[in-house]
Write an enzyme that holds these catalytic residues in place. Structure first.
Site, short mmCIF file in Angstrom:
data_model
loop_
_atom_site.label_atom_id
_atom_site.label_comp_id
_atom_site.label_asym_id
_atom_site.label_seq_id
_atom_site.Cartn_x
_atom_site.Cartn_y
_atom_site.Cartn_z
CB SER A 53 -0.96 0.01 1.20
OG SER A 53 -0.24 0.10 2.40
CG HIS A 92 -1.31 3.73 5.14
ND1 HIS A 92 -2.62 3.35 5.21
CD2 HIS A 92 -0.70 2.79 4.38
CE1 HIS A 92 -2.80 2.23 4.51
NE2 HIS A 92 -1.63 1.87 4.00
CG ASP A 133 -5.39 4.60 5.89
OD1 ASP A 133 -5.52 4.22 4.72
OD2 ASP A 133 -4.29 4.75 6.44
#
Length: 191
Positions: A53, A92, A133
């Site tokens: 990701s 992230h 997210d």
């Protein structure tokens, strides 16, 4: 008879020495891990990227080094966080940051004569993902709390080194093979 007894004592000493050496290695590794945890202010100062990701910034299997001593997290910073109720670290990028004024905290700090620092809320997104997210967060949670959810910010990495960890978790039989090889090495080293 005495020579046989002496041989057994020698083997016993050798076995005890090996056990103590093994315990020393384990305790040294544990102390180093705890020392790095304290220095970085992170419960898990080294993590492995488990998915794609964050490509192209980080690939699956990259080993990340975290730091959690900063008071604030900036937009664009890459962070590692745990979702409440799950123990899988997610890597992230912060795409939004805001502070939420807590009236109770403000009143409590004012009464105590302390400055009020509003808690920082963060929204994250994987570089290789289309959406943010919010779907990954715990039920009812729209943002991450900087103090509660963030494990640390990425400060360095080594490409591909963490793939060993991924292989061991995806193929449990490899753990057995690795332990067998280590045991065989200990036995062969005794002689």
């Amino acid at each position: 008879m005495l020579s046989a007894l002496g041989g057994n004592l020698s083997n016993a000493r050798q076995s005890i020495a090996q056990v103590l050496n093994f315990a020393l290695v384990l305790s040294t590794a544990f102390m180093l891990w705890k020392g790095v945890s304290i220095a970085s202010n992170s419960s898990s100062p080294i993590v492995v990227v488990l998915s794609g990701s964050m490509e192209p910034a980080f690939q699956r299997g990259d080993l990340l080094f975290l730091w959690n001593r900063a008071e604030r997290t900036e937009v664009g910073e890459i962070v590692v966080y745990n979702v409440r109720g799950r123990d899988i670290p997610i890597v992230h990028r912060v795409v939004r940051s805001y502070t939420e004024e807590d009236k109770k905290l403000k009143a409590k700090n004012k009464k105590a004569g302390l400055p009020t620092v509003a808690p920082q809320k963060l929204l994250t997104k994987g570089d290789n993902n289309l959406a943010d997210d919010t779907e990954l967060y715990a039920r009812g949670q729209d943002f991450l709390d900087r103090k509660e959810d963030i494990i640390g910010s990425v400060r360095g990495y080594i490409p591909g080194v963490g793939y060993v960890t991924i292989m061991l978790s995806e193929h449990p039989w490899l753990k057995t093979v690795l332990l067998g090889v280590m045991g065989l090495m200990v036995i062969l080293q005794r002689e």
